[in-house]
Motif scaffolding. Structure first.
Motif, PDB file in Angstrom:
ATOM      1  N   HIS A  46       0.849  -1.187   0.000  1.00  0.00           N
ATOM      2  CA  HIS A  46       0.000   0.000   0.000  1.00  0.00           C
ATOM      3  C   HIS A  46       0.888   1.242   0.000  1.00  0.00           C
ATOM      4  CE1 HIS A  46       1.066  -0.229   4.227  1.00  0.00           C
ATOM      5  NE2 HIS A  46       0.457  -1.403   4.316  1.00  0.00           N
ATOM      6  N   SER A  47       0.346   2.371   0.441  1.00  0.00           N
ATOM      7  CA  SER A  47       1.068   3.628   0.293  1.00  0.00           C
ATOM      8  C   SER A  47       2.269   3.753   1.225  1.00  0.00           C
ATOM      9  CB  SER A  47       0.126   4.817   0.520  1.00  0.00           C
ATOM     10  OG  SER A  47      -0.486   4.735   1.799  1.00  0.00           O
ATOM     11  N   LEU A  75       0.077  -2.072  -5.519  1.00  0.00           N
ATOM     12  CA  LEU A  75      -0.215  -1.275  -4.330  1.00  0.00           C
ATOM     13  C   LEU A  75      -1.690  -0.923  -4.253  1.00  0.00           C
ATOM     14  CD1 LEU A  75       2.784   1.215  -4.665  1.00  0.00           C
ATOM     15  CD2 LEU A  75       2.738  -0.933  -3.388  1.00  0.00           C
ATOM     16  N   GLY A  76      -2.076  -0.349  -3.143  1.00  0.00           N
ATOM     17  CA  GLY A  76      -3.415   0.183  -2.961  1.00  0.00           C
ATOM     18  C   GLY A  76      -3.374   1.222  -1.857  1.00  0.00           C
ATOM     19  N   TRP A  77      -4.536   1.619  -1.388  1.00  0.00           N
ATOM     20  CA  TRP A  77      -4.621   2.544  -0.252  1.00  0.00           C
ATOM     21  C   TRP A  77      -5.035   1.747   0.985  1.00  0.00           C
ATOM     22  CZ3 TRP A  77      -8.108   6.673  -3.076  1.00  0.00           C
ATOM     23  CH2 TRP A  77      -7.309   7.411  -3.950  1.00  0.00           C
ATOM     24  N   THR A  79      -4.298  -1.168   1.975  1.00  0.00           N
ATOM     25  CA  THR A  79      -4.798  -2.447   1.489  1.00  0.00           C
ATOM     26  C   THR A  79      -4.319  -3.621   2.331  1.00  0.00           C
ATOM     27  OG1 THR A  79      -4.687  -1.526  -0.740  1.00  0.00           O
ATOM     28  CG2 THR A  79      -4.998  -3.899  -0.561  1.00  0.00           C
ATOM     29  N   GLU A  97      -2.791   4.211  -7.417  1.00  0.00           N
ATOM     30  CA  GLU A  97      -1.504   3.746  -6.897  1.00  0.00           C
ATOM     31  C   GLU A  97      -0.713   2.934  -7.909  1.00  0.00           C
ATOM     32  OE1 GLU A  97       0.240   4.286  -4.046  1.00  0.00           O
ATOM     33  OE2 GLU A  97      -1.240   5.824  -3.636  1.00  0.00           O
ATOM     34  N   MET A 123      -1.745  -4.056   6.161  1.00  0.00           N
ATOM     35  CA  MET A 123      -2.342  -2.742   6.335  1.00  0.00           C
ATOM     36  C   MET A 123      -2.122  -2.214   7.755  1.00  0.00           C
ATOM     37  SD  MET A 123      -6.412  -3.541   6.893  1.00  0.00           S
ATOM     38  CE  MET A 123      -6.696  -2.194   8.061  1.00  0.00           C
TER      39      MET A 123
END
Length: 315
Positions: A46-47, A75-77, A79, A97, A123
């Motif tokens: 993720h970020s 990636l993700g936010w 995640t 992302e 996460m």
């Protein structure tokens, strides 16, 4: 027999008790051999992985002649590993992302067998991930997928951090989360199926959270250094100028990149360049020379003090 085979390569081990501290420590007694060449790395997360940090790791590797270092990511936010695995679970921020040349579908990438290092993270809030997203199970599933298609792959859990304003105390969380959550929960349960199958652990740790804690204590203990006063200077700013309490800035990304480099390559980062570029090619904000030197020293001290990194006391 692999560390996953006791319950099937990708199967669930319901009811397995987590490995206790002594059992886990026994798995990490022998360090990994240092890589003898550049690595191909896949980053999943993720970020708090972001685009720039893996690019900085590549530049650090290239600075010592490891020009073939390459990487890709998904990636993700915020995640969880579960969302990356399950096709019917949404990955928030997926389009944003992964809008860059280094994106590659994670499952397809690992099935290709083209990567000899796989770095994944869970996460934040980690306690919520464990409670609601079956974190240890999906850690084990992703590790199994990577190992199935590349038997020699090095697999790492990237230990991150929590919000600066965490009510339990930011440094306290960095001190206690590894034993209670990252290793005591995620690794302990993911490796539980391997209790009768030593000696080599499947998953090592990139301890960015503990590095951050050690660096902040060293920095603030001497009243700051040129260009950096305290922990807040590792973190980004919001559009309105207020402090982002979770996302790091370029200088924070440099510290995390040094940690990845030291663990992945078993090399002391002392003397590495500190003026690097972001993933888009623009110049990153660089730490001052004294800040960079302290970061490099702290990274190596922490990485070589923790058997779970796989580095040991390599020089």
């Amino acid at each position: 027999m692999s560390l996953l085979s006791a319950c099937g390569l990708l199967g669930r081990c319901d009811g397995a008790e987590p490995l206790d501290d002594a059992a886990r420590a026994a798995l990490y007694q022998v360090p990994l051999p240092a890589p003898d060449d550049a690595l191909s790395v896949f980053h999943l997360g993720h970020s708090l992985v972001g685009r720039d940090m893996p690019g900085m790791v590549q530049q650090l590797a290239q600075a010592v002649g490891l020009d073939a270092h390459r990487y890709d990511s998904q990636l993700g936010w915020g995640t969880p590993l579960r969302a990356h695995w399950e096709p019917d679970v949404a990955i928030n921020g997926f389009a944003q992302e992964n809008d860059h040349p280094r994106y590659r579908d994670a499952a397809e990438a690992l099935r290709s067998g083209e990567y000899n290092a796989f770095v994944m993270t869970e996460m934040v809030e980690l306690r919520d991930a464990i409670a609601h997203h079956d974190s240890a199970e999906y850690l084990r599933r992703w590790a199994g997928l990577a190992r199935e298609h590349q038997p020699d792959v090095r697999i790492y859990l990237y230990e991150t951090w929590h919000y600066l304003d965490d009510p339990a105390g930011w440094l306290n969380r960095l001190d206690t989360d590894p034993g209670a959550l990252w290793e005591g929960e995620l690794l302990a349960r993911a490796l539980a199926a391997a209790a009768a199958d030593p000696p080599a652990p499947l998953i090592h740790v990139i301890p960015a959270g503990r590095v951050m804690a050690a660096f902040v204590r060293a920095l603030e203990g001497q009243g700051g250094l040129r260009g950096m006063a305290d922990r807040s200077d590792l973190f980004a700013r919001m559009p309105d100028g207020s402090l982002d309490p979770i996302h790091i800035n370029d200088v924070g990304a440099y510290l995390v990149a040094l940690t990845h480099y030291a663990v992945l390559y078993h090399r002391d980062p002392l003397g590495l360049p500190h003026a690097l570029r972001r993933a888009d090619g623009t110049l990153a904000d660089a730490p001052s020379a004294p800040v960079a030197a302290l970061m490099q020293q702290v990274v190596w001290d922490v990485v070589t003090s923790l058997p779970v990194t796989g580095v040991g006391d390599a020089q």
